[in-house]
Write a protein that holds these residues in place. Structure first.
Motif, PDB file in Angstrom:
ATOM      1  N   ILE A 312      -4.834 -40.006 -43.966  1.00  0.00           N
ATOM      2  CA  ILE A 312      -4.856 -38.963 -45.235  1.00  0.00           C
ATOM      3  C   ILE A 312      -4.809 -37.788 -44.646  1.00  0.00           C
ATOM      4  N   ASN A 313      -5.470 -37.343 -43.361  1.00  0.00           N
ATOM      5  CA  ASN A 313      -5.399 -35.907 -42.908  1.00  0.00           C
ATOM      6  C   ASN A 313      -4.059 -35.489 -42.803  1.00  0.00           C
ATOM      7  N   ILE A 314      -3.122 -36.701 -42.077  1.00  0.00           N
ATOM      8  CA  ILE A 314      -1.550 -36.355 -41.812  1.00  0.00           C
ATOM      9  C   ILE A 314      -0.826 -36.177 -43.159  1.00  0.00           C
ATOM     10  N   ALA A 315      -1.329 -36.730 -44.028  1.00  0.00           N
ATOM     11  CA  ALA A 315      -0.565 -36.706 -45.676  1.00  0.00           C
ATOM     12  C   ALA A 315      -0.831 -35.493 -46.038  1.00  0.00           C
ATOM     13  N   THR A 316      -1.840 -34.803 -45.527  1.00  0.00           N
ATOM     14  CA  THR A 316      -2.275 -33.169 -46.014  1.00  0.00           C
ATOM     15  C   THR A 316      -1.601 -32.305 -45.479  1.00  0.00           C
ATOM     16  N   GLY A 317      -0.879 -32.715 -44.362  1.00  0.00           N
ATOM     17  CA  GLY A 317      -0.305 -31.620 -43.274  1.00  0.00           C
ATOM     18  C   GLY A 317      -1.025 -31.425 -42.020  1.00  0.00           C
ATOM     19  N   LEU A 318      -1.926 -32.045 -41.998  1.00  0.00           N
ATOM     20  CA  LEU A 318      -3.018 -31.402 -40.806  1.00  0.00           C
ATOM     21  C   LEU A 318      -2.303 -32.183 -39.646  1.00  0.00           C
ATOM     22  N   ASP A 319      -2.690 -31.443 -38.406  1.00  0.00           N
ATOM     23  CA  ASP A 319      -2.048 -31.841 -37.119  1.00  0.00           C
ATOM     24  C   ASP A 319      -2.984 -33.254 -36.826  1.00  0.00           C
ATOM     25  N   LEU A 320      -2.374 -34.137 -35.950  1.00  0.00           N
ATOM     26  CA  LEU A 320      -3.412 -34.957 -35.082  1.00  0.00           C
ATOM     27  C   LEU A 320      -4.752 -34.423 -34.805  1.00  0.00           C
ATOM     28  N   SER A 321      -5.798 -35.156 -35.182  1.00  0.00           N
ATOM     29  CA  SER A 321      -7.244 -34.685 -34.543  1.00  0.00           C
ATOM     30  C   SER A 321      -7.123 -34.915 -32.943  1.00  0.00           C
ATOM     31  N   VAL A 322      -6.507 -35.686 -32.294  1.00  0.00           N
ATOM     32  CA  VAL A 322      -6.423 -35.849 -31.047  1.00  0.00           C
ATOM     33  C   VAL A 322      -5.147 -35.883 -30.172  1.00  0.00           C
ATOM     34  N   LYS A 323      -5.130 -35.588 -29.014  1.00  0.00           N
ATOM     35  CA  LYS A 323      -3.993 -35.680 -27.962  1.00  0.00           C
ATOM     36  C   LYS A 323      -4.081 -37.041 -27.113  1.00  0.00           C
ATOM     37  N   GLN A 324      -3.053 -37.378 -26.659  1.00  0.00           N
ATOM     38  CA  GLN A 324      -2.860 -38.609 -25.953  1.00  0.00           C
ATOM     39  C   GLN A 324      -4.051 -38.688 -24.934  1.00  0.00           C
ATOM     40  N   GLU A 325      -4.303 -37.468 -24.124  1.00  0.00           N
ATOM     41  CA  GLU A 325      -5.350 -37.396 -23.266  1.00  0.00           C
ATOM     42  C   GLU A 325      -6.685 -37.507 -23.708  1.00  0.00           C
ATOM     43  N   ASP A 326      -6.729 -37.481 -24.926  1.00  0.00           N
ATOM     44  CA  ASP A 326      -8.351 -37.378 -25.435  1.00  0.00           C
ATOM     45  C   ASP A 326      -8.523 -38.705 -25.729  1.00  0.00           C
ATOM     46  N   ILE A 327      -7.642 -39.786 -25.948  1.00  0.00           N
ATOM     47  CA  ILE A 327      -8.002 -41.062 -26.463  1.00  0.00           C
ATOM     48  C   ILE A 327      -8.496 -41.744 -25.496  1.00  0.00           C
ATOM     49  N   LYS A 328      -9.896 -42.312 -25.439  1.00  0.00           N
ATOM     50  CA  LYS A 328     -10.524 -43.200 -24.583  1.00  0.00           C
ATOM     51  C   LYS A 328     -10.658 -44.677 -25.159  1.00  0.00           C
ATOM     52  N   HIS A 329     -10.809 -45.654 -24.446  1.00  0.00           N
ATOM     53  CA  HIS A 329     -11.136 -46.790 -24.868  1.00  0.00           C
ATOM     54  C   HIS A 329     -12.435 -47.371 -24.254  1.00  0.00           C
ATOM     55  N   TYR A 330     -13.179 -47.946 -25.185  1.00  0.00           N
ATOM     56  CA  TYR A 330     -14.412 -48.534 -24.808  1.00  0.00           C
ATOM     57  C   TYR A 330     -14.924 -49.983 -24.993  1.00  0.00           C
ATOM     58  N   GLY A 331     -15.039 -50.697 -24.070  1.00  0.00           N
ATOM     59  CA  GLY A 331     -15.333 -52.103 -24.319  1.00  0.00           C
ATOM     60  C   GLY A 331     -14.126 -53.253 -24.875  1.00  0.00           C
ATOM     61  N   TRP A 332     -14.507 -54.168 -25.864  1.00  0.00           N
ATOM     62  CA  TRP A 332     -13.360 -55.063 -26.271  1.00  0.00           C
ATOM     63  C   TRP A 332     -13.814 -55.525 -27.888  1.00  0.00           C
ATOM     64  N   ALA A 333     -13.087 -55.528 -28.558  1.00  0.00           N
ATOM     65  CA  ALA A 333     -13.026 -56.045 -30.017  1.00  0.00           C
ATOM     66  C   ALA A 333     -12.029 -57.172 -30.184  1.00  0.00           C
ATOM     67  N   ILE A 334     -12.657 -57.966 -31.017  1.00  0.00           N
ATOM     68  CA  ILE A 334     -11.890 -59.335 -31.510  1.00  0.00           C
ATOM     69  C   ILE A 334     -12.308 -59.428 -33.044  1.00  0.00           C
ATOM     70  N   GLU A 335     -11.081 -59.807 -33.845  1.00  0.00           N
ATOM     71  CA  GLU A 335     -11.267 -59.690 -35.150  1.00  0.00           C
ATOM     72  C   GLU A 335     -10.608 -61.166 -35.596  1.00  0.00           C
ATOM     73  N   CYS A 336     -11.417 -61.903 -36.269  1.00  0.00           N
ATOM     74  CA  CYS A 336     -11.198 -63.129 -37.017  1.00  0.00           C
ATOM     75  C   CYS A 336     -10.888 -62.691 -38.549  1.00  0.00           C
ATOM     76  N   ARG A 337      -9.709 -63.380 -39.103  1.00  0.00           N
ATOM     77  CA  ARG A 337      -9.228 -63.178 -40.408  1.00  0.00           C
ATOM     78  C   ARG A 337      -9.742 -64.477 -41.291  1.00  0.00           C
TER      79      ARG A 337
END
Length: 472
Positions: A312-337
């Protein structure tokens, strides 16, 4: 800023988008078919308008009606969710013509990514590895054999405009290939409106790994890591997880960089995925999915980034809220459909009334659902009930939490694939991370394991059915 968004979709993804809008202070408009008049998303929205009869062609694919409702309701933007019109360049262009923001890539990008032959060509230009194969198949078989060169069998014939495995045919010799070239174009024309097909080397038992990307209108592009989507049935994803057990740190960086480079080279805007086939330590471009994905929740759980808000923010013309170096990964997630279908009867859909419903909860559990007790699952759409997501500090904890959540999930009145998910979560190969896209088809113990699960759960199901009967 956008103050009102029409959500041109149904079920759990409609609710998911509306939740993001509510947090952003944006009013929402639901559109629904006659089959969905009592669905939860129509109540959750601030406004709701009838589209038409149940068939999708008369409702959720009716571009003119959706735009008419958007204009009449004062919605400045349309979020298409996934499926239906989400990757339709004509709809994107119609929104632009009507002065309505389409929350997704521009029509030019959708045209490029919607044709798998041109997408493959763009991947080559961007330096992304592709599976050996052809462009559009020539009509002359001898010319085609020359073009294939020494690639060798097995091969797979694919529709250029296809998806979901429709029209894909595996060929293991010349006779198979000639038959495939007769049937696949007809199937492609019937389902996708374009008869063009192409051929790739068929890789036996690969893994399906995709990278989530975000791109704004200023040319900023990031990836949010990978999702493993190898547990599939009939080329349709069943279980997804993040991260993948297959990738080293170095491979993850290589594939993420390749995904970003391709997205940047085609002028991508919004949220989407660059999808890869992975086999024997090598990766190959598969396709671009130019929309939010069903399985986006696992990335949100491991990064803390709300992908729909970013859209939604991108569609309004805003810049990304994060840079590549800002993105951190925590733990593990699994999805069941979780689908209303019977995996013991070749995944036969099970529409009907949900007479009893209680979703799981607790630490690390997320349920994105579009149903409720008393809801009638229509027979005219995909039978998805919900997406069940479990997060843990590591994969072992995520699996244990998923087992616990599956044991808590109560759905009475329709058959579901919960038995399949329970069996897979207890399967030694799955637990060890030994995955491939043929896992369900080839794992011979699954059928017996599902039967055991069904017998084990039968007393509890009978008790719950009686409780819900008494309450009703």
């Amino acid at each position: 800023m956008i103050s009102k968004i029409l959500v041109a979709n149904r079920g759990e993804i409609a609710v998911r988008v509306m939740r993001a809008c509510r947090e952003l202070g944006i009013n929402t408009v639901a559109v629904y078919s006659e089959a969905d008049k009592d669905a939860f998303f129509t109540c959750y929205a601030d406004e709701a308008f009838l589209l038409g009869p149940a068939p999708a062609t008369l409702s959720y694919l009716n571009m003119d009606k959706i735009i008419e409702i958007a204009k009449a309701s004062g919605a400045e933007a349309i979020h298409p969710g996934y499926g239906f019109l989400s990757e339709n360049p004509a709809f994107s262009r119609a929104c632009e013509k009507a002065g309505i923001v389409f929350i997704g890539p521009p029509a030019s990008v959708l045209e490029l990514t919607g044709n798998k032959i041109t997408a493959r060509e763009e991947a080559v230009k961007a330096g992304v590895p592709v599976i050996p194969g052809t462009g559009e198949c020539p009509a002359d078989f001898s010319v085609l054999q020359d073009e294939l060169g020494d690639i060798g069998y097995p091969l797979i014939v694919k529709p250029a405009g296809g998806g979901g495995g429709i029209g894909m045919v595996i060929a293991r010799n010349d006779n198979d290939l000639q038959r495939a070239l007769s049937s696949s174009p007809e199937m492609a024309k019937k389902y996708f409106g374009v008869s063009s097909v192409y051929i790739e080397k068929y890789i036996e038992k690969p893994r399906h790994i995709e990278f989530q990307i975000l791109a704004d209108t200023k040319g900023n592009v990031v990836h949010l890591g990978e999702r493993e989507c190898s547990i599939q049935r009939f080329h349709s994803k069943v279980i997804e997880e993040a991260p993948s057990t297959a990738l080293s740190v170095e491979l993850r960086e290589q594939m993420g960089t390749a995904a970003v480079n391709l997205a940047r080279s085609i002028g991508y805007v919004g949220a989407g995925t660059i999808e890869f086939i992975f086999s024997e330590g090598r990766y190959y471009f598969l396709e671009v999915n130019a929309r939010i994905q069903v399985e986006h929740a696992v990335t949100e759980m491991t990064t803390g980034i709300d992908l729909v808000k970013e859209q939604i923010n991108i569609a309004t013309g805003l810049d990304l809220s994060v840079k590549q170096e800002d993105i951190k990964h925590y733990g593990w997630a699994i999805e069941c459909r979780v689908n209303a279908e019977d995996p013991l009867r070749n995944f036969m859909p099970s529409p009907g009334k949900i007479s009893g419903y209680r979703s799981p909860g607790g630490v690390g559990i997320r349920v994105d659902s579009g149903v409720h007790q008393g809801y009638d699952i229509p027979d005219c759409y995909h039978p998805m009930i919900s997406k069940l997501v479990a997060w843990g500090i590591d994969r072992n904890e995520a699996i244990k939490r998923m087992r616990r959540a599956l044991s808590e999930y109560i759905i009475v009145g329709v058959d579901t694939n919960l038995t399949l998910h329970k069996a897979i979560m207890e399967n030694p190969r799955f637990v060890s991370g030994d995955l491939d896209t043929d896992f369900i088809a080839r794992e011979v113990s699954l059928l017996a394991d599902m039967q055991k699960v069904k017998e084990r759960d039968k007393p509890a199901q009978i008790r719950m059915s009686r409780i819900f009967e008494e309450l009703s």
